[in-house]
Design an enzyme around this catalytic site. Structure first.
Site, PDB file in Angstrom:
ATOM      1  N   ARG A   1       0.813  -1.231   0.000  1.00  0.00           N
ATOM      2  CA  ARG A   1       0.000   0.000   0.000  1.00  0.00           C
ATOM      3  C   ARG A   1       0.843   1.277   0.000  1.00  0.00           C
ATOM      4  O   ARG A   1       0.503   2.270   0.650  1.00  0.00           O
ATOM      5  CB  ARG A   1      -0.980   0.027   1.189  1.00  0.00           C
ATOM      6  CG  ARG A   1      -1.987  -1.085   1.177  1.00  0.00           C
ATOM      7  CD  ARG A   1      -2.950  -1.019  -0.014  1.00  0.00           C
ATOM      8  NE  ARG A   1      -3.747  -2.234  -0.062  1.00  0.00           N
ATOM      9  CZ  ARG A   1      -3.411  -3.308  -0.793  1.00  0.00           C
ATOM     10  NH1 ARG A   1      -2.344  -3.301  -1.581  1.00  0.00           N
ATOM     11  NH2 ARG A   1      -4.160  -4.378  -0.772  1.00  0.00           N
TER      12      ARG A   1
ATOM     13  N   GLU B   1      -3.702   2.993   6.986  1.00  0.00           N
ATOM     14  CA  GLU B   1      -3.611   2.918   5.520  1.00  0.00           C
ATOM     15  C   GLU B   1      -4.136   4.228   4.926  1.00  0.00           C
ATOM     16  O   GLU B   1      -3.596   4.734   3.947  1.00  0.00           O
ATOM     17  CB  GLU B   1      -4.439   1.732   5.001  1.00  0.00           C
ATOM     18  CG  GLU B   1      -4.422   1.630   3.484  1.00  0.00           C
ATOM     19  CD  GLU B   1      -5.005   0.323   2.967  1.00  0.00           C
ATOM     20  OE1 GLU B   1      -4.805  -0.734   3.595  1.00  0.00           O
ATOM     21  OE2 GLU B   1      -5.673   0.372   1.914  1.00  0.00           O
TER      22      GLU B   1
ATOM     23  N   SER C   1     -10.321   0.343   3.685  1.00  0.00           N
ATOM     24  CA  SER C   1      -9.611  -0.169   4.865  1.00  0.00           C
ATOM     25  C   SER C   1      -8.894   0.971   5.568  1.00  0.00           C
ATOM     26  O   SER C   1      -8.128   1.705   4.945  1.00  0.00           O
ATOM     27  CB  SER C   1      -8.578  -1.217   4.451  1.00  0.00           C
ATOM     28  OG  SER C   1      -9.247  -2.333   3.927  1.00  0.00           O
TER      29      SER C   1
HETATM   30  C1  LIG Z   1     -15.433   1.362  -0.597  1.00  0.00           C
HETATM   31  C2  LIG Z   1     -13.939   1.408  -0.778  1.00  0.00           C
HETATM   32  C3  LIG Z   1     -13.257   0.262  -1.147  1.00  0.00           C
HETATM   33  C4  LIG Z   1     -11.864   0.293  -1.300  1.00  0.00           C
HETATM   34  N1  LIG Z   1     -11.220  -0.855  -1.664  1.00  0.00           N
HETATM   35  C5  LIG Z   1      -9.881  -0.844  -1.806  1.00  0.00           C
HETATM   36  C6  LIG Z   1      -9.177  -2.033  -2.179  1.00  0.00           C
HETATM   37  O1  LIG Z   1      -9.752  -3.090  -2.410  1.00  0.00           O
HETATM   38  N2  LIG Z   1      -7.822  -1.966  -2.281  1.00  0.00           N
HETATM   39  C7  LIG Z   1      -7.131  -0.810  -2.054  1.00  0.00           C
HETATM   40  O2  LIG Z   1      -5.892  -0.810  -2.174  1.00  0.00           O
HETATM   41  N3  LIG Z   1      -7.773   0.332  -1.712  1.00  0.00           N
HETATM   42  C8  LIG Z   1      -9.118   0.344  -1.585  1.00  0.00           C
HETATM   43  N4  LIG Z   1      -9.769   1.502  -1.234  1.00  0.00           N
HETATM   44  C9  LIG Z   1      -8.992   2.730  -0.955  1.00  0.00           C
HETATM   45  C10 LIG Z   1      -8.826   3.677  -2.169  1.00  0.00           C
HETATM   46  O3  LIG Z   1      -9.933   3.581  -3.048  1.00  0.00           O
HETATM   47  C11 LIG Z   1      -7.541   3.393  -2.930  1.00  0.00           C
HETATM   48  O4  LIG Z   1      -6.400   3.586  -2.118  1.00  0.00           O
HETATM   49  C12 LIG Z   1      -7.425   4.308  -4.171  1.00  0.00           C
HETATM   50  O5  LIG Z   1      -6.378   3.851  -4.963  1.00  0.00           O
HETATM   51  C13 LIG Z   1      -7.173   5.770  -3.817  1.00  0.00           C
HETATM   52  O6  LIG Z   1      -7.305   6.523  -5.003  1.00  0.00           O
HETATM   53  P1  LIG Z   1      -7.837   8.027  -4.979  1.00  0.00           P
HETATM   54  O7  LIG Z   1      -7.782   8.547  -6.356  1.00  0.00           O
HETATM   55  O8  LIG Z   1      -9.158   8.107  -4.312  1.00  0.00           O
HETATM   56  O9  LIG Z   1      -6.721   8.703  -4.080  1.00  0.00           O
HETATM   57  P2  LIG Z   1      -6.933   9.838  -2.989  1.00  0.00           P
HETATM   58  O10 LIG Z   1      -7.646   9.254  -1.810  1.00  0.00           O
HETATM   59  O11 LIG Z   1      -7.516  11.039  -3.599  1.00  0.00           O
HETATM   60  O12 LIG Z   1      -5.424  10.127  -2.601  1.00  0.00           O
HETATM   61  C14 LIG Z   1      -4.657   9.166  -1.910  1.00  0.00           C
HETATM   62  C15 LIG Z   1      -3.230   9.719  -1.774  1.00  0.00           C
HETATM   63  O13 LIG Z   1      -2.635   9.793  -3.063  1.00  0.00           O
HETATM   64  C16 LIG Z   1      -2.238  11.135  -3.356  1.00  0.00           C
HETATM   65  N5  LIG Z   1      -2.481  11.309  -4.797  1.00  0.00           N
HETATM   66  C17 LIG Z   1      -3.640  11.116  -5.472  1.00  0.00           C
HETATM   67  N6  LIG Z   1      -3.464  11.333  -6.781  1.00  0.00           N
HETATM   68  C18 LIG Z   1      -2.164  11.676  -6.947  1.00  0.00           C
HETATM   69  C19 LIG Z   1      -1.359  12.046  -8.077  1.00  0.00           C
HETATM   70  N7  LIG Z   1      -1.862  12.105  -9.308  1.00  0.00           N
HETATM   71  N8  LIG Z   1      -0.052  12.355  -7.865  1.00  0.00           N
HETATM   72  C20 LIG Z   1       0.483  12.318  -6.611  1.00  0.00           C
HETATM   73  N9  LIG Z   1      -0.226  11.983  -5.505  1.00  0.00           N
HETATM   74  C21 LIG Z   1      -1.530  11.660  -5.678  1.00  0.00           C
HETATM   75  C22 LIG Z   1      -3.109  12.017  -2.472  1.00  0.00           C
HETATM   76  O14 LIG Z   1      -2.503  13.274  -2.205  1.00  0.00           O
HETATM   77  C23 LIG Z   1      -3.215  11.149  -1.221  1.00  0.00           C
HETATM   78  O15 LIG Z   1      -2.073  11.293  -0.412  1.00  0.00           O
HETATM   79  C24 LIG Z   1     -11.161   1.497  -1.077  1.00  0.00           C
HETATM   80  C25 LIG Z   1     -11.862   2.661  -0.719  1.00  0.00           C
HETATM   81  C26 LIG Z   1     -13.236   2.618  -0.572  1.00  0.00           C
HETATM   82  C27 LIG Z   1     -13.969   3.882  -0.200  1.00  0.00           C
END
Ligand SMILES: Cc1cc2nc3c(=O)[nH]c(=O)nc-3n(C[C@H](O)[C@H](O)[C@H](O)COP(=O)(O)OP(=O)(O)OC[C@H]3O[C@@H](n4cnc5c(N)ncnc54)[C@H](O)[C@@H]3O)c2cc1C
Length: 311
Positions: free
Chosen positions: A180, A303, A233
């Site tokens: 992660r 996480e 998570s």
């Molecule tokens: C219902 C649900 C189920 C989920 N299931 C999973 C799963 O099965 N597996 C899993 O790993 N995760 C899961 N997640 C967590 C999450 O969806 C993942 O970690 C996802 O990849 C985060 O992407 P995001 O675009 O929403 O990032 P954000 O939450 O917007 O950002 C996360 C981090 O990345 C940084 N960031 C975002 N974009 C960039 C960029 N372009 N450049 C530099 N930094 C950046 C942000 O500043 C922040 O620090 C789940 C979440 C939910 C709500």
């Protein structure tokens, strides 16, 4: 942010800026106070220019994907939140690189949902594990998002970044990633933004991919809460164990603080079931960590990323 800085930001962003923007609607937790400004960037050429401006004005900034792994503080963020759209959300034509092997360039602002639908239609295998993860490609890469024994690190060939100096391409290998976490990105925190990714995929039958995607979504719905806002998570799984199991065995499912509650369906999810504040969630997190430490001598590591007023 003072008025002269606001005026400069308005000018440099061609007016596409929202000031004092509440961040709750930009997170899957639906929690968080306002950012000084929120900017949706659509063109690559604007981004390096903006990062230079932020640097020169000593302005804090942070990128949001879909905000699905973020807990934003109640005080919000004193700085500018950036979201990538337009050119950053595109998917290029796949290139054949060998028998059954293809590469695809994807913008970091593209949602995993859009990418998965594209892959299912085009018969591109490899990404389907991420079906149902509600993030963007950039967020998934930074988090090394994973599910069902697979993770982003398995697929990434190279990554395009923009810093104040311009665009650069980084070749990456699976060893650059941890659980992660894309650990090699540490050198770019606060100065670089992931803008595109090349993924190594395989050719597969669209109908087979669609069947797998449907089944994985069904499993998610059975195992995870989906009726209330959450951020997936909350804790990383300790080596060889599951945070959800430890929380469950401590009897902490259903534990609540204010409007935040440990899901009764999955112990590693905290849900916002009644106008929770970030303080509610953080207090509940501390209670869960304390309970698990006391019973199992295990430190649960977060996480989710917590965004405080100053970063
Ligand atoms: C219902 C649900 C189920 C989920 N299931 C999973 C799963 O099965 N597996 C899993 O790993 N995760 C899961 N997640 C967590 C999450 O969806 C993942 O970690 C996802 O990849 C985060 O992407 P995001 O675009 O929403 O990032 P954000 O939450 O917007 O950002 C996360 C981090 O990345 C940084 N960031 C975002 N974009 C960039 C960029 N372009 N450049 C530099 N930094 C950046 C942000 O500043 C922040 O620090 C789940 C979440 C939910 C709500």
């Amino acid at each position: 942010m003072d008025n002269s800085l606001r005026a400069k930001l308005e000018e440099i962003s061609h007016g596409e800026v929202l000031f004092d923007c509440p961040l709750a609607p930009y997170t899957s937790f639906a929690i968080g106070g306002p950012a000084d400004a929120l900017l949706v960037i659509k063109r690559k050429e604007d981004l390096a220019h903006l990062l230079n401006f932020f640097h020169n004005e000593s302005l804090r900034w942070r990128v949001f994907g879909k905000g699905s792994n973020l807990l934003v503080n109640d005080a919000g963020f004193r700085g500018v939140v950036l979201q990538l759209a337009g050119e950053f959300a595109q998917i290029a034509e796949a290139s054949v690189v060998g028998e059954n092997r293809l590469t695809v360039g994807v913008g970091a602002g593209c949602s995993l949902t859009k990418l998965n639908h594209h892959c299912c239609r085009q018969g591109l295998g490899g990404m389907v594990f991420s079906y149902g993860i509600p993030g963007t490609v950039g967020g998934a890469l930074l988090m090394n998002a994973g599910a069902w024994g697979k993770q982003m690190a398995d697929l990434v060939v190279d990554v395009g970044l923009i810093t104040a100096k311009g665009y650069e391409k980084l070749a990456v290998k699976p060893g650059d990633f941890r659980y992660r976490n894309w650990s090699s990105f540490a050198a770019y925190i606060g100065r670089g933004i992931i803008v595109d990714v090349t993924l190594a995929l395989t050719s597969a039958h669209p109908s087979q991919l669609q069947g797998e995607a449907k089944e994985l979504l069904r499993k998610r719905k059975v195992l995870q809460p989906h009726n209330y806002p959450n951020a997936g998570s909350v804790f990383k799984n300790p080596q060889g164990d599951s945070a959800g199991r430890l929380i469950d065995e401590c009897g902490l499912k259903g534990e609540s603080v204010g409007g935040a509650m440990v899901s009764t369906k999955h112990g590693n999810f905290i849900i916002n079931n009644n106008k929770a504040t970030a303080t509610d969630v953080l207090t509940l997190i501390a209670r869960v960590q304390h309970g698990v430490k006391k019973r199992f001598c295990v430190d649960l590591e977060l996480e989710i990323h917590v965004l405080g007023a100053s970063g």
